[in-house]
Design an enzyme around this catalytic site. Structure first.
Site, short mmCIF file in Angstrom:
data_model
loop_
_atom_site.label_atom_id
_atom_site.label_comp_id
_atom_site.label_asym_id
_atom_site.label_seq_id
_atom_site.Cartn_x
_atom_site.Cartn_y
_atom_site.Cartn_z
N ALA A 33 -50.63 28.18 71.14
CA ALA A 33 -50.21 28.91 72.54
C ALA A 33 -51.92 29.77 72.53
O ALA A 33 -52.13 29.99 73.88
CB ALA A 33 -49.03 30.05 72.38
N ASP B 7 -60.71 21.29 70.47
CA ASP B 7 -60.64 21.08 69.45
C ASP B 7 -61.35 22.17 68.82
O ASP B 7 -63.02 22.15 69.02
CB ASP B 7 -61.11 19.83 68.38
CG ASP B 7 -60.48 19.02 67.29
OD1 ASP B 7 -59.28 19.38 67.13
OD2 ASP B 7 -61.64 19.59 66.33
N HIS C 197 -66.82 31.06 71.71
CA HIS C 197 -67.08 29.13 71.59
C HIS C 197 -66.27 28.46 72.49
O HIS C 197 -66.83 27.87 73.18
CB HIS C 197 -66.87 28.85 70.04
CG HIS C 197 -65.71 29.81 69.73
ND1 HIS C 197 -65.10 30.56 69.82
CD2 HIS C 197 -64.65 28.42 68.92
CE1 HIS C 197 -63.95 31.11 69.05
NE2 HIS C 197 -63.60 29.66 68.92
N GLU D 95 -52.23 12.81 65.08
CA GLU D 95 -52.92 13.43 64.23
C GLU D 95 -54.42 13.39 64.22
O GLU D 95 -54.97 12.02 64.71
CB GLU D 95 -52.30 12.01 62.94
CG GLU D 95 -52.60 12.42 61.94
CD GLU D 95 -52.92 11.42 60.61
OE1 GLU D 95 -53.13 11.01 59.22
OE2 GLU D 95 -51.69 10.06 60.94
N LYS E 34 -55.43 28.77 72.25
CA LYS E 34 -55.92 28.09 72.95
C LYS E 34 -55.85 27.58 74.14
O LYS E 34 -56.18 27.50 74.54
CB LYS E 34 -56.29 26.91 72.10
CG LYS E 34 -56.51 26.95 70.55
CD LYS E 34 -57.40 25.63 70.99
CE LYS E 34 -56.84 24.61 69.80
NZ LYS E 34 -57.04 23.35 69.42
#
Ligand SMILES: O=P(O)(O)OP(=O)(O)OP(=O)(O)OC[C@H]1O[C@@H](n2cnc3c(O)ncnc32)[C@H](O)[C@@H]1O
Ligand SMILES: [Mg+2]
Length: 191
Positions: free
Chosen positions: A6, A64, A176, A35, A8
């Site tokens: 949530a 990611d 970032h 995965e 992100k």
């Protein structure tokens, strides 16, 4: 938005909103959690974006990301989420931050950074990927109520506040995620 996190989803939604783009999250669409079998942020973001794009038939954005400590050779890195995972399911970020602190404390070098890989994938398999970083130091004890994940133990270089002590705009100015998003916007959203 190919993410079940949530924090992100909210940060990427705010970045995309500046371009008038709305999102629906993988969680809202009931998509499975893939995965994460790759060894790099870009690899895992690509896998997540392609899985969501193919399942939804929509353009998908995956994120990611992770926290890295220089004295720990970049750990937890791509395993950042795993370090917070509880055996019975769910996550404990206070425990995960304490683990990082316990392992890193004997080392004088406090250098740490966040990495964010953003990958856009189209249902036909086309992908575009971008990676951003925010450099700084890990701090202890954790400070601040804002942000999510490991934000309370990260103080960006040249700043007096941790990410969790900053407001949303403060974190976005140097994060970032925002750095990766700037590159993505330049390549894919402008013009
Ligand atoms: O894979 P999805 O579904 O997107 O969600 P996730 O939480 O599992 O995300 P990752 O696999 O990319 O793991 C990233 C980890 O790094 C943490 N993290 C990522 N960005 C962060 C940020 O801006 N501030 C603090 N922690 C962050 C996050 O809470 C996770 O524990
Ligand atoms: Mg994940």
């Amino acid at each position: 938005m190919a993410s079940h996190n949530a924090g992100k989803v909210a940060e990427n939604a705010a970045l995309l909103a500046e371009y008038g783009i709305g999102i629906v999250s993988a969680k809202e669409l009931g998509l499975p959690v893939p995965e994460e079998t790759e060894t790099s942020f870009l690899g895992n973001a690509t896998l997540k974006a392609l899985a969501a794009a193919r399942a939804s038939r929509l353009v998908a954005l995956a994120d990611d990301s992770g926290f890295s400590v220089a004295a720990l050779d970049g750990a937890p890195g791509v395993h950042t989420a795993d370090w917070a995972e509880l055996p019975g399911g769910g996550r404990d970020y206070a425990a995960a931050m304490a683990k990082v602190r316990d392992l890193a404390a004997p080392h004088a070098d406090r250098t740490a950074w966040f990495t964010c890989a953003l990958v856009l994938a189209w249902p036909d398999g086309h992908v575009e990927g971008f990676e951003g970083r925010a450099m700084g130091e890990w701090v202890w004890p954790p400070r601040g109520p804002g942000g999510f994940g490991y934000d309370p133990m990260f103080q960006p270089a040249g700043q007096a506040l941790t990410f969790a002590e900053m407001d949303k705009a403060g974190k976005h100015a140097i994060s970032h995620r925002a750095n990766a998003f700037r590159m993505l916007a330049e390549a894919c959203l402008k013009g």
